[in-house]
Every structure is written in structure tokens, then in C-alpha cells.
Design a protein around this motif. Structure first.
Motif, PDB file in Angstrom:
ATOM      1  N   HIS A  83       0.771  -1.243   0.058  1.00 57.93           N
ATOM      2  CA  HIS A  83       0.026   0.069   0.215  1.00 57.93           C
ATOM      3  C   HIS A  83       0.842   1.275  -0.051  1.00 57.93           C
ATOM      4  O   HIS A  83       0.455   2.172  -0.436  1.00 57.93           O
ATOM      5  CB  HIS A  83      -1.067  -0.040   1.249  1.00 57.93           C
ATOM      6  CG  HIS A  83      -1.883  -1.191   1.286  1.00 57.93           C
ATOM      7  ND1 HIS A  83      -3.157  -1.133   0.402  1.00 57.93           N
ATOM      8  CD2 HIS A  83      -1.838  -2.312   2.104  1.00 57.93           C
ATOM      9  CE1 HIS A  83      -3.424  -2.464   0.783  1.00 57.93           C
ATOM     10  NE2 HIS A  83      -2.646  -3.087   1.727  1.00 57.93           N
ATOM     11  N   TYR A  84       1.937   1.135   0.698  1.00 55.87           N
ATOM     12  CA  TYR A  84       2.894   2.335   0.717  1.00 55.87           C
ATOM     13  C   TYR A  84       4.451   1.982   0.674  1.00 55.87           C
ATOM     14  O   TYR A  84       4.886   0.957   0.610  1.00 55.87           O
ATOM     15  CB  TYR A  84       2.892   3.039   2.306  1.00 55.87           C
ATOM     16  CG  TYR A  84       1.276   3.173   2.403  1.00 55.87           C
ATOM     17  CD1 TYR A  84       0.613   4.374   2.030  1.00 55.87           C
ATOM     18  CD2 TYR A  84       0.462   2.325   3.374  1.00 55.87           C
ATOM     19  CE1 TYR A  84      -0.416   4.424   2.558  1.00 55.87           C
ATOM     20  CE2 TYR A  84      -0.619   2.456   3.491  1.00 55.87           C
ATOM     21  CZ  TYR A  84      -1.403   3.648   3.343  1.00 55.87           C
ATOM     22  OH  TYR A  84      -2.666   3.712   3.503  1.00 55.87           O
TER      23      TYR A  84
ATOM     24  N   GLU B 231      -2.310  13.935   3.712  1.00 50.71           N
ATOM     25  CA  GLU B 231      -3.106  14.303   2.512  1.00 50.71           C
ATOM     26  C   GLU B 231      -4.613  14.180   2.621  1.00 50.71           C
ATOM     27  O   GLU B 231      -5.488  14.941   2.213  1.00 50.71           O
ATOM     28  CB  GLU B 231      -2.694  13.479   1.304  1.00 50.71           C
ATOM     29  CG  GLU B 231      -3.080  13.968   0.072  1.00 50.71           C
ATOM     30  CD  GLU B 231      -2.252  13.197  -0.995  1.00 50.71           C
ATOM     31  OE1 GLU B 231      -3.126  12.450  -1.846  1.00 50.71           O
ATOM     32  OE2 GLU B 231      -1.127  13.537  -1.064  1.00 50.71           O
ATOM     33  N   ALA B 232      -4.900  13.003   3.092  1.00 50.87           N
ATOM     34  CA  ALA B 232      -6.490  12.854   3.385  1.00 50.87           C
ATOM     35  C   ALA B 232      -7.195  13.629   4.202  1.00 50.87           C
ATOM     36  O   ALA B 232      -8.090  14.080   3.869  1.00 50.87           O
ATOM     37  CB  ALA B 232      -6.504  11.080   3.963  1.00 50.87           C
TER      38      ALA B 232
ATOM     39  N   TYR C 207       6.951   7.084   5.679  1.00 48.58           N
ATOM     40  CA  TYR C 207       6.944   8.405   5.046  1.00 48.58           C
ATOM     41  C   TYR C 207       5.766   8.602   4.175  1.00 48.58           C
ATOM     42  O   TYR C 207       5.148   9.725   4.143  1.00 48.58           O
ATOM     43  CB  TYR C 207       8.264   9.069   4.529  1.00 48.58           C
ATOM     44  CG  TYR C 207       9.258   9.250   5.498  1.00 48.58           C
ATOM     45  CD1 TYR C 207       9.654  10.072   6.591  1.00 48.58           C
ATOM     46  CD2 TYR C 207      10.382   8.155   5.662  1.00 48.58           C
ATOM     47  CE1 TYR C 207      10.459  10.195   7.499  1.00 48.58           C
ATOM     48  CE2 TYR C 207      11.475   8.090   6.429  1.00 48.58           C
ATOM     49  CZ  TYR C 207      11.579   8.996   7.554  1.00 48.58           C
ATOM     50  OH  TYR C 207      12.379   8.887   8.166  1.00 48.58           O
ATOM     51  N   ASP C 208       5.636   7.573   3.232  1.00 46.74           N
ATOM     52  CA  ASP C 208       4.685   7.788   2.289  1.00 46.74           C
ATOM     53  C   ASP C 208       3.264   7.375   3.208  1.00 46.74           C
ATOM     54  O   ASP C 208       2.515   8.066   2.835  1.00 46.74           O
ATOM     55  CB  ASP C 208       4.718   6.675   1.092  1.00 46.74           C
ATOM     56  CG  ASP C 208       3.568   6.540   0.134  1.00 46.74           C
ATOM     57  OD1 ASP C 208       3.335   7.841  -0.471  1.00 46.74           O
ATOM     58  OD2 ASP C 208       3.325   5.560  -0.314  1.00 46.74           O
ATOM     59  N   LEU C 209       3.340   6.530   3.975  1.00 45.01           N
ATOM     60  CA  LEU C 209       2.110   6.381   4.794  1.00 45.01           C
ATOM     61  C   LEU C 209       1.848   7.424   5.778  1.00 45.01           C
ATOM     62  O   LEU C 209       0.498   7.986   5.400  1.00 45.01           O
ATOM     63  CB  LEU C 209       2.263   5.054   5.786  1.00 45.01           C
ATOM     64  CG  LEU C 209       1.311   4.823   6.992  1.00 45.01           C
ATOM     65  CD1 LEU C 209       0.122   4.844   6.459  1.00 45.01           C
ATOM     66  CD2 LEU C 209       1.806   3.992   7.762  1.00 45.01           C
ATOM     67  N   LEU C 210       2.534   7.985   6.160  1.00 49.66           N
ATOM     68  CA  LEU C 210       2.229   9.341   6.866  1.00 49.66           C
ATOM     69  C   LEU C 210       1.831  10.551   5.935  1.00 49.66           C
ATOM     70  O   LEU C 210       0.662  11.421   6.103  1.00 49.66           O
ATOM     71  CB  LEU C 210       3.392   9.950   7.612  1.00 49.66           C
ATOM     72  CG  LEU C 210       3.365  11.383   8.572  1.00 49.66           C
ATOM     73  CD1 LEU C 210       2.197  11.101   9.633  1.00 49.66           C
ATOM     74  CD2 LEU C 210       4.751  11.604   9.388  1.00 49.66           C
TER      75      LEU C 210
END
Length: 182
Positions: free
Chosen positions: A50-51, A63-64, A55-58
Motif C-alpha cells: 500500500h505504501y 493528505e487525506a 513516510y509515504d504512509l504518513l
């Protein structure tokens, strides 16, 4: 638009919740992918489906929330300040763990405050009162910096102090202040 499988959404929500919970316990830089996987009760490999990394997850989590706030901007411009701000403060209250973590956590990438500020100032651009003449001698940039920093600062104060006033009271007080300055 294709519908996303509920299992994927559930996994992503679990991962987002895990990273926020971990950030309340330790510095973001100290959190590992394994920590997130353990907290979310998934395999490490599932995170990478998924990520790209933590850092991409955060970033996707931030962003959401920024997107949710931005969606409110579209209809809030049609209302007076006080009525328009109630849903924002209710949103901050409903997502207290996220906002308190992002605004108070040491080691949190500083981009969150900047992105929140940018979201608000973008929404404020069309709210500057030029018709009454009271802002005639003021620079748009100065007014946006002032209002944006004041708004983010009040939100930070409110969240960090355990939301001492209800969202409706905050909306009224901040709405009056923003109405006076823009």
C-alpha cells in the motif's frame, strides 16, 4: 471510478491508526515498519503493498485530512464566518488524536503545519474584504499570513490544551476574529 475493496480500506485505516498511535509514544524517526506492522496486526509486506515506506504512509494520512478540510472550503465560502467554522472545529474535535499528534509530536515532519497553513490561506484568498475599504491599504500577502498563522495557532492552542471550549464556541470566537481581520 472503481470501487476499492473494503479489506484494502480496512487495512489502510489500520495502518494509519497504528502510525498515529505509535507517534503518541515515540519520535516518528524511531518508528520502524515492523512497529507499524505489529501495531496494525499485519505482515511487513502488507505495508509495502500500500505504501512505499513509513513516510509515504504518513504523507497519505496527512493528505487525506488536508483533502477533507479542502472539501469543506468549497461550501464554507457561501456562509458567514461563524457558521462556516463550526464544521471545521467539529472535524478537529472528531479527529483529535490525529491533530494533537501532528501538532504536538516531536520529530513529526514539519510539513504538516505548513500544509495546514497553505490549505487555510488558499481558502482565505477569496474572503479578503476589498469592498468596504477597510483593507484598502493592506497587502493581500500580509493579511493572508496574519490570518493563516492566527487560525493555525488558535487550533494548535485549542488541541494542545484539551479543547477547553466546545467547537461551536471556538467557531464563534474565531469567526468574529477572522471577520474583523479579513
Amino acid at each position: 471510478m472503481t470501487k476499492v475493496d473494503r479489506r484494502i480500506l480496512k487495512t489502510q485505516e489500520s495502518l494509519k491508526k497504528a502510525v498515529i498511535e505509535l507517534m503518541t509514544e515515540k519520535n516518528f524517526d524511531e518508528i520502524t515498519i515492523q512497529d507499524i506492522a505489529d501495531r496494525a496486526n499485519v505482515n511487513r509486506g502488507t505495508i509495502y503493498l500500500h505504501y512505499q515506506d513509513k513516510y509515504d504512509l504518513l504523507d497519505k494520512l496527512i493528505e487525506a485530512h488536508i483533502d477533507e478540510i479542502g472539501a469543506m472550503d468549497k461550501w464554507a465560502c457561501e456562509m458567514d464566518w461563524v457558521d462556516a467554522l463550526v464544521p471545521y472545529f467539529e472535524y478537529f474535535a472528531d479527529n483529535h488524536l490525529f491533530f494533537s499528534t501532528m501538532l504536538a509530536s516531536k520529530g513529526t515532519p514539519s510539513s504538516f503545519r505548513s500544509r495546514l497553513f497553505a490549505s487555510f490561506t488558499e481558502g482565505f484568498k477569496n474572503e479578503i474584504d476589498r469592498e468596504s475599504g477597510r483593507n484598502a491599504e493592506l497587502s493581500d500577502d500580509v493579511m493572508l499570513q496574519y490570518a493563516g498563522n492566527a487560525y493555525v495557532g488558535v487550533i494548535e492552542w485549542w488541541i494542545r490544551n484539551g479543547m477547553p471550549l466546545p467547537p461551536q464556541v471556538m467557531a464563534k470566537q474565531v469567526g468574529v476574529l477572522l471577520g474583523r481581520s479579513l
